[in-house]
Every structure is written in C-alpha cells, then in structure tokens.
Design a protein around this motif. Structure first.
Motif, PDB file in Angstrom:
ATOM      1  N   LYS A 558       0.837  -1.193   0.000  1.00 61.21           N
ATOM      2  CA  LYS A 558       0.000   0.000   0.000  1.00 61.21           C
ATOM      3  C   LYS A 558       0.878   1.252   0.000  1.00 61.21           C
ATOM      4  N   VAL A 559       0.517   2.229  -0.837  1.00 59.48           N
ATOM      5  CA  VAL A 559       1.239   3.500  -0.905  1.00 59.48           C
ATOM      6  C   VAL A 559       0.367   4.579  -0.289  1.00 59.48           C
ATOM      7  N   THR A 560       0.849   5.214   0.795  1.00 56.50           N
ATOM      8  CA  THR A 560       0.119   6.276   1.497  1.00 56.50           C
ATOM      9  C   THR A 560       0.838   7.604   1.290  1.00 56.50           C
ATOM     10  N   GLU A 561       0.067   8.656   1.002  1.00 55.67           N
ATOM     11  CA  GLU A 561       0.659   9.973   0.785  1.00 55.67           C
ATOM     12  C   GLU A 561       0.382  10.877   1.978  1.00 55.67           C
ATOM     13  N   LYS A 562       1.333  11.761   2.308  1.00 50.18           N
ATOM     14  CA  LYS A 562       1.145  12.744   3.381  1.00 50.18           C
ATOM     15  C   LYS A 562       1.986  13.980   3.063  1.00 50.18           C
ATOM     16  N   PHE A 563       1.529  15.118   3.631  1.00 49.61           N
ATOM     17  CA  PHE A 563       2.270  16.356   3.411  1.00 49.61           C
ATOM     18  C   PHE A 563       3.538  16.333   4.255  1.00 49.61           C
ATOM     19  N   ASP A 564       4.577  16.912   3.693  1.00 50.33           N
ATOM     20  CA  ASP A 564       5.832  17.032   4.434  1.00 50.33           C
ATOM     21  C   ASP A 564       6.468  18.353   4.036  1.00 50.33           C
ATOM     22  N   GLU A 565       6.875  19.115   5.043  1.00 52.55           N
ATOM     23  CA  GLU A 565       7.387  20.453   4.786  1.00 52.55           C
ATOM     24  C   GLU A 565       8.789  20.447   4.207  1.00 52.55           C
ATOM     25  N   GLU A 566       9.522  19.334   4.330  1.00 46.50           N
ATOM     26  CA  GLU A 566      10.916  19.298   3.882  1.00 46.50           C
ATOM     27  C   GLU A 566      11.121  18.423   2.657  1.00 46.50           C
ATOM     28  N   THR A 592       5.206   5.124   2.584  1.00 50.52           N
ATOM     29  CA  THR A 592       4.605   6.437   2.841  1.00 50.52           C
ATOM     30  C   THR A 592       5.362   7.441   1.993  1.00 50.52           C
ATOM     31  N   VAL A 593       4.633   8.164   1.142  1.00 51.84           N
ATOM     32  CA  VAL A 593       5.255   9.040   0.154  1.00 51.84           C
ATOM     33  C   VAL A 593       4.832  10.482   0.411  1.00 51.84           C
ATOM     34  N   SER A 594       5.779  11.403   0.290  1.00 49.34           N
ATOM     35  CA  SER A 594       5.519  12.827   0.529  1.00 49.34           C
ATOM     36  C   SER A 594       4.679  13.432  -0.596  1.00 49.34           C
ATOM     37  N   LYS A 595       3.695  14.273  -0.184  1.00 52.30           N
ATOM     38  CA  LYS A 595       2.942  15.077  -1.151  1.00 52.30           C
ATOM     39  C   LYS A 595       3.527  16.493  -1.248  1.00 52.30           C
ATOM     40  N   GLY A 596       4.667  16.719  -0.573  1.00 50.15           N
ATOM     41  CA  GLY A 596       5.261  18.047  -0.547  1.00 50.15           C
ATOM     42  C   GLY A 596       4.694  18.859   0.616  1.00 50.15           C
ATOM     43  N   PRO A 597       5.118  20.124   0.760  1.00 49.99           N
ATOM     44  CA  PRO A 597       4.604  20.977   1.847  1.00 49.99           C
ATOM     45  C   PRO A 597       3.098  21.175   1.726  1.00 49.99           C
ATOM     46  N   GLN A 598       2.422  21.272   2.877  1.00 51.26           N
ATOM     47  CA  GLN A 598       0.970  21.448   2.873  1.00 51.26           C
ATOM     48  C   GLN A 598       0.610  22.863   2.414  1.00 51.26           C
ATOM     49  N   PRO A 599      -0.297  23.049   1.488  1.00 50.00           N
ATOM     50  CA  PRO A 599      -0.679  24.398   1.022  1.00 50.00           C
ATOM     51  C   PRO A 599      -1.505  25.123   2.091  1.00 50.00           C
ATOM     52  N   THR A 652       2.804  27.969   0.623  1.00 53.64           N
ATOM     53  CA  THR A 652       3.384  27.011   1.560  1.00 53.64           C
ATOM     54  C   THR A 652       3.873  27.745   2.791  1.00 53.64           C
ATOM     55  N   ARG A 653       4.025  26.965   3.879  1.00 56.76           N
ATOM     56  CA  ARG A 653       4.420  27.564   5.162  1.00 56.76           C
ATOM     57  C   ARG A 653       5.721  28.345   4.998  1.00 56.76           C
ATOM     58  N   GLY A 654       5.703  29.614   5.583  1.00 55.10           N
ATOM     59  CA  GLY A 654       6.886  30.479   5.538  1.00 55.10           C
ATOM     60  C   GLY A 654       6.931  31.377   4.336  1.00 55.10           C
ATOM     61  N   ALA A 655       5.937  31.273   3.428  1.00 57.91           N
ATOM     62  CA  ALA A 655       5.923  32.137   2.256  1.00 57.91           C
ATOM     63  C   ALA A 655       5.545  33.575   2.669  1.00 57.91           C
ATOM     64  N   THR A 656       5.838  34.559   1.804  1.00 60.35           N
ATOM     65  CA  THR A 656       5.697  35.977   2.129  1.00 60.35           C
ATOM     66  C   THR A 656       4.424  36.566   1.504  1.00 60.35           C
ATOM     67  N   VAL A 657       3.724  37.406   2.315  1.00 59.36           N
ATOM     68  CA  VAL A 657       2.582  38.189   1.829  1.00 59.36           C
ATOM     69  C   VAL A 657       2.946  39.665   1.980  1.00 59.36           C
ATOM     70  N   THR A 658       2.916  40.418   0.875  1.00 55.11           N
ATOM     71  CA  THR A 658       3.299  41.842   0.887  1.00 55.11           C
ATOM     72  C   THR A 658       2.047  42.710   1.080  1.00 55.11           C
ATOM     73  N   LEU A 659       2.125  43.610   2.098  1.00 50.15           N
ATOM     74  CA  LEU A 659       0.993  44.486   2.423  1.00 50.15           C
ATOM     75  C   LEU A 659       1.324  45.933   2.054  1.00 50.15           C
ATOM     76  N   THR A 660       0.355  46.588   1.405  1.00 51.45           N
ATOM     77  CA  THR A 660       0.485  48.026   1.097  1.00 51.45           C
ATOM     78  C   THR A 660      -0.440  48.802   2.034  1.00 51.45           C
ATOM     79  N   ILE A 661       0.140  49.779   2.765  1.00 55.08           N
ATOM     80  CA  ILE A 661      -0.604  50.515   3.799  1.00 55.08           C
ATOM     81  C   ILE A 661      -1.168  51.820   3.208  1.00 55.08           C
TER      82      ILE A 661
END
Length: 726
Positions: A558-566, A592-599, A652-661
């Motif tokens: 059986k192949v199971t997928e899960k998110f992994d941040e690394e 168990t196979v990585s699906k990549g970082p969780q969105p 993905t976790r740690g990504a940047t959001v730019t805010l204009t004030i």
C-alpha cells in the motif's frame, strides 16, 4: 528394457508458449522434451532442469548468463540456444531440435569405424568447438551423446552453456561431465579451458577408431583415477595398420599436460584436415579387425557402462552420407540402418577419385591389413581387384609412381613392424588336456557370472523398483520408506517457500520413477523459505523505490501519501517492514510518500489595521512584509491595509505576503465658487472629486451660489462641499 513412466509435464504449456509433446531423454541435470513453440510454430528441444537446481537463485542467474553467451554463437555445427526462462518452479532452456540420432548410436551400431569415417565425423565437431572457443565458450562435456546427426547428415554439437552453469553452483564441482571423457585437470578440480574440450575430443576419437574407451573400471572413480595417472595408449594397439599420424593425433589431444595439447579447436582442426589430406586411401579406408565390430556393435557402449540406450529415438537411424570435405578428392561413405531379421546391410562402397584405378568394396581389404581375402569374396565368388602393391597377389591396373611406391613402402614397413610384435602362438597349440581344463574353468566362471547377474538384476541391487512419494515427510520417515523399497538415499538441503523446514520437499528421481535399486535417491530437505534483507527505501523517489523492490524480488504494498514540509513531492518518507528486515521473496512492502509541503490559504486582510493584518497572516504560518510606499485611498483610513500580494489562493508555510498601507485620502484645495451659477460650480467640484450638496433658499430661483462650505481650504478627497443657492 526401458520402462515407460508418466510425466506430468507432457501435454502442458510452459511459460504460455511451449507446448510439451513428448519426453525425449533424462539426464543427471535435466529432462529433455520435444515441444512446439506456439508463437513461431516450430518444434524445439525443451531442456527442463531438475527441481533441486531450480531452487538455487544464484544458479538461475548463472544459467541465464551462460545461455545468453551460448545464444550469441551461431554456427552450422553448433546446436543453437533459442531461449531461456523460468516459469514458476520450471526452469528451462530452449534449443534447436535436431531430428535424427547421435554419434553414440553410430558407435553402438557399427563398433569401430574406418579412419576415413571417424575423421569425417569428428571434423564438424572440431569445427564447431573451434568457433565456440573463438567466442570464449568452453563445452566441458564433449561426448558422443552430445554429437547430433540430423536426418540430412548435418552434424552438430550441443549442450553449450549448461555444464558451466552447473559446475559453478553444485557440490559436484568440476566432475560434471561424463567420467569416461573427463580431462585430468577437471578430475583434479582445476580450471577448465579450451584444451579440456580437446582432451574429451581425443578420447571420443579413440573410441570411434577402436569401438571402446581407453579406460574402464567397475566404478567411475577408477576411470577418473586413470585419466590423471595413466596415458592413453595409441589406438593402433587395437587396430593394427592404423597410420602413425592418426596415433599421434589421438595422443596429442589426450596428453595429460594441457600445455602439450592443441591450444583450441581451430588448432586441432588445421592438423586434422592436414592428416586427412595426406593419408593414403589405404590408410584412410583401413577396416578395424572384425573382433572390434563384434565386441562393440552388440551394445558395448563403453567400458564404464555409463551409456544406456538413448530415449526418444524409437526407430533405427536413417542412412547418412558424410562428405570428406577436407580431402582433395570426392569421397562418400554410407552409414546403413541398424541390421535386423530380414534386413541385409548394404555393401559400403568407397570411391577414390584421387586414384580412379584403385577401387574395391570397403569390406574387402587386402590380407596384409589383417583380413582374410577368401572370407571377403563377393556373392559371385569373385575377389575385389586390388593393386599388387597391397601384397595380395592381384594384378595392378597401372604401375605405381616413385612417390606412390615410397608411400606404399612406408605403409608396408609399419605393417611389418606391427606384425613382428604380434605373437604367432595361439591357444590351439599345446597340451590338449590343459586346454580342456581351461575350457571347464571358463564355463564354470561363465555360469557363476550368469547366476550372479541373474540374482543381481532379478532380486538384488540391480532389480527395478519404484521410488515412493516422500514429500512433506520427515527425513527419518522418508529414509525408512526408501530403505523399505530397497533404495539407499542421501540428503541435500534446499530452500522452499511452501514446505516447512526439516520436511522433505521431493526426491531425484521423482516419486513414481522406476529405477534400479543400486541407484541412489537424493532427498531434498527444506530449510524453509529463503529470506532476503529489504533494501533501504526512504529518501528515494517513488519510481526508484519500485525499481529497488523489483530488483530484490519484493512486491509493492500500500502507498500512502502525506504532506511534508521538507521532502519534495514523490519522495519516500517511510517503509514497512523496515529496511534490513529478513523476509521472503514477494513480500509486499508498504510505503509512505511525501505530497510536498501542505498548502496554506492566504487570509484577506485588506481594510484591516496594519497590526491586526500582521497577526492574521502570521497565525496562518505565513510572513507579512510591508511595501516601501504607501498609497492614498479615500475609502481606506490611514494606517490600514489598502492592498496585499497575493490577495488570495494558497502558499506554503513560511511564504511571504506583501501588504500596502493606506496613507488615507488625498488632500485637495476647495476653490471658491460663490457668485457662480450652481450648475457650473457643481460640475467643477465633482471633477475634483468632491461630493456636492445644494441648499436652495427661496427656491433657488436665480441659481446663484450665495455661500459655500468649505471654501479655500484643503480637505480630504471626496469630502462633501455644501453650496447655498438663491
């Protein structure tokens, strides 16, 4: 008598391709069947290996490599290897099917052969060996049984590849060939090379010339001992008059020291053809003494007694014409079918184009070669016309040249030398009483031997018996069953996935086979399933992990997928069972196979105060960054977020959001429109972004702006300007 034993493989389909038609032969390593390749619609020889060899994975790998090497060899005098495979518990080789008979059948039928026929039969064998040696292949089991003669006369040597695969795997070591033809170095366990095949070929040529093998013994080890410690005698000791060149050829091939033999098949072929070209017709057509024909044609298939009748040949071999390819003159010798009641063997006529005046039937050779001319007269009572040079008193049809005379003198000298070494006295001379006693002793010994043979083959160890079924029994129970049936047994440990360790998997020969009781039965005892360590899979890509499992002969579970941040998507994170665990082949391994970082959904913080916006973004696992410039916005208060990038979607976790004030609304100066018409004032103010409200006094009859609020000051863009109109 050959007992017929049913075979479950007959009628079955091997590897979804080869339909097994009938059983041809059984040997120490395999059973050969006649099969039909249903894909190509042709008959093939299917060699199925015995079960104890199939259980060895290392052996199957070696067999595949040897079969691939042998399949690369394409030569008219080598049986082609067509396919190799493994179907469940059936490992097999597919070879070219040669319809005809073997060189063993020829020797058993005719006994000793003339030098011309022996050299003509051995020539294509040596040519095939030479081609194999050039390709780096060594046969290791050259013997008459492996020399096949097709119905059209073509001669081929078979069984390349199998001998080497077995010798590198089994406990029999290098003693895998038939003991009568083993080279000294193979007996001693030394490495074999092309010169080992040359030695076996020399032994085979000796047997063809004399009708018997040079060494014999009651047990194979005696024959093996003689190969190492004795020298092969010249065949002329049994065939007087045989050319010295033929003696030298046999002894050159069978030298104990490999360095004193021809280096390979091509070197031997060159010398063989040189001898065939330079021997005289009389030397080539020398007929062996009648005693050798009588002793060998009756079934003396070798002094070791290791040559039973070959199964699979139900009818006598058809006549075969063998051309003397190397000789300058055309020559043909005919092998007749097996003689029987009512069948007369046709006369062998040998024509010598190189000397057309010298012609005589092959059986009617002159008396100087040891034959009685009177006994060899033809049916009309006439004698064959032989030249006077042969010493029979006949009239030569032409005088011999000086060169022919010198050649004939050498032949006469060899004959005189051999005749001088032959004793003239026989048992017919001497005391008659002594001869009578001697005959009585001989008859008594013969009677004792006959009685002993009758007991041996009737009730003793030589009597037939059926091998009992011993599968799934303990070793003690199986040995007791075999002992009760009159058989001796030996054991060999093998891996088996189905039979519990300590129980018997099967036997060789198989249960139900009828054999002589002196033949030992091998018991294959299960060691349980063979276990193999699982490979290390975490860190590999899914495709690489599948390839590693296939290479280790394991199954994908059986192949199971899960998110992994690394770990990147598609990377194996874990396996079960763990790497290094000892398991059977075919065990499923779960991955168990990585699906990549969780969105992460991007929160919308537009319009929120800057601090609150930062907190919302960081709570989602993202990083908030403020743009360098602010913007004016009349709807968004100062200090609030007026714009963000990205405004939606996922990150993905740690990504940047730019805010204009927002810097708040833009300040715009309000012009003075007092005294102007209300319509003009409204239009001008609205173009500047103001919201205009009109307050009419007395109905605004005149439409003139009497008052304005605010006026002449800077106010935020979009502010309300009130006009008072009269």
């Amino acid at each position: 008598m050959q007992e017929k034993v049913s075979d479950s493989l007959v009628g079955s389909l091997v590897d979804n391709r080869y339909r097994v038609n009938s059983k041809l032969a059984r040997g120490g390593m395999s059973t050969v069947y006649l099969a039909t390749d249903q894909r190509l619609d042709r008959d093939v020889a299917l060699k199925v290996l015995h079960p104890h060899l199939v259980n060895d994975g290392n052996f199957l790998d070696r067999l595949a490599r040897e079969a691939r090497s042998a399949a690369k060899l394409s030569h008219p005098h080598v049986v082609g290897v067509l396919d190799q495979g493994h179907d469940g518990r059936t490992a097999y080789l597919v070879m070219e099917y040669i319809k005809g008979h073997t060189l063993r059948d020829v020797i058993n039928e005719r006994g000793a052969l003339s030098p011309r026929l022996a050299l003509a039969l051995i020539d294509p064998v040596v040519e095939g060996l030479g081609a194999a040696h050039d390709a780096g292949l060594i046969h290791r089991d050259v013997k008459p049984e492996n020399v096949l003669i097709a119905e059209n006369g073509r001669i081929k040597i078979g069984d390349f590849g199998l001998a080497r695969a077995v010798t590198t795997t089994t406990t029999t070591g290098t003693l895998i060939g038939t003991v009568a033809y083993l080279s000294p170095e193979l007996v001693l366990g030394k490495p074999a090379d092309a010169r080992s095949d040359i030695y076996s070929t020399g032994i085979m040529l000796y047997e063809m010339l004399t009708g018997q093998q040079p060494f014999d013994g009651e047990v194979p080890i005696q024959v093996a001992y003689q190969h190492v410690n004795s020298t092969v005698a010249p065949p002329s000791g049994l065939v007087p008059g045989l050319a010295e060149e033929v003696d030298e050829l046999v002894q050159w091939c069978t030298a104990n020291d490999p360095d004193k033999r021809p280096v390979d098949g091509n070197a031997l072929l060159s010398e063989l053809r040189h001898i065939r070209t330079n021997l005289s017709d009389a030397e080539l057509d020398l007929q062996p003494p009648a005693a050798l024909h009588a002793a060998t044609a009756a079934g003396a298939a070798g002094a070791t007694g290791l040559h039973p009748a070959r199964p699979g040949i139900a009818a006598p071999p058809a006549p075969v014409r063998l051309p003397s390819a190397a000789a300058p003159g055309s020559h043909t010798e005919v092998l007749s079918p097996v003689e029987g009641p009512g069948v007369q063997r046709p006369t062998e006529v040998i024509s010598h184009t190189s000397n057309p005046t010298t012609m005589f039937p092959a059986r009617q050779l002159p008396a100087k070669f040891g034959f009685d001319a009177d006994a060899d007269a033809d049916e009309t009572g006439s004698r064959s016309a032989a030249p006077a040079a042969y010493g029979d008193g006949g009239q030569s049809q032409r005088p011999l040249s000086k060169r022919e005379q010198r050649k004939q003198d050498r032949v006469d000298e060899r004959a005189r030398s051999r005749a001088a070494a032959t004793p003239l006295r026989t048992l017919r001379e001497g005391n008659a009483r002594r001869r009578g006693v001697l005959w009585i002793v001989i008859l008594v010994i013969a009677a004792l031997l006959a009685t002993g043979a009758g007991w041996f083959f009737g009730m003793g160890p030589g009597s037939p018996g059926t091998v009992p079924a011993v599968a799934n029994r303990t070793v003690a129970e199986a040995q007791q069953l075999l002992q009760g049936a009159g058989f001796q047994s030996s054991t060999q440990d093998v891996f088996d996935d189905d039979i519990r360790a300590g129980l018997v998997v099967g036997s060789d020969p198989e249960a139900g086979t009828e054999i002589r009781k002196y033949q030992q039965v091998s018991l294959f005892v299960s060691k349980g399933p063979q276990l193999f360590p699982l490979p290390q899979l975490p860190g590999k890509s899914l495709d690489a992990a599948k390839e590693a499992l296939s290479g280790a002969e394991m199954a994908l579970g059986k192949v199971t997928e899960k998110f992994d941040e690394e770990a990147p998507a598609g990377t194996v994170l874990a396996q079960s069972p763990a790497a290094g665990t000892q398991v059977r082949h075919g065990t499923p391994v779960s991955l168990t196979v990585s699906k990549g970082p969780q969105p992460i959904p991007v929160p919308d913080v537009r319009g929120e105060e800057q601090g609150a916006a930062f907190r919302a973004i960081e709570a989602a696992g993202l990083v908030a960054v403020v743009a360098d410039e602010t913007v004016n916005d009349r709807k968004v208060p100062k200090g609030a977020v007026v714009k963000q990038e990205p405004a939606s979607g996922t990150l993905t976790r740690g990504a940047t959001v730019t805010l204009t004030i927002s810097a708040g609304p833009k300040l715009v100066k309000v012009p003075n429109y007092i005294g102007e018409q209300v319509a003009d004032a409204r239009e001008a103010l609205e173009k500047r972004g103001f919201e205009v409200r009109v307050n009419n006094i007395l109905g605004g009859f005149f439409g003139t702006v009497r008052d304005q609020d605010p006026v002449d000051v800077e106010v935020p863009e979009g502010s309300v300007v009130t006009l008072t109109v009269v």
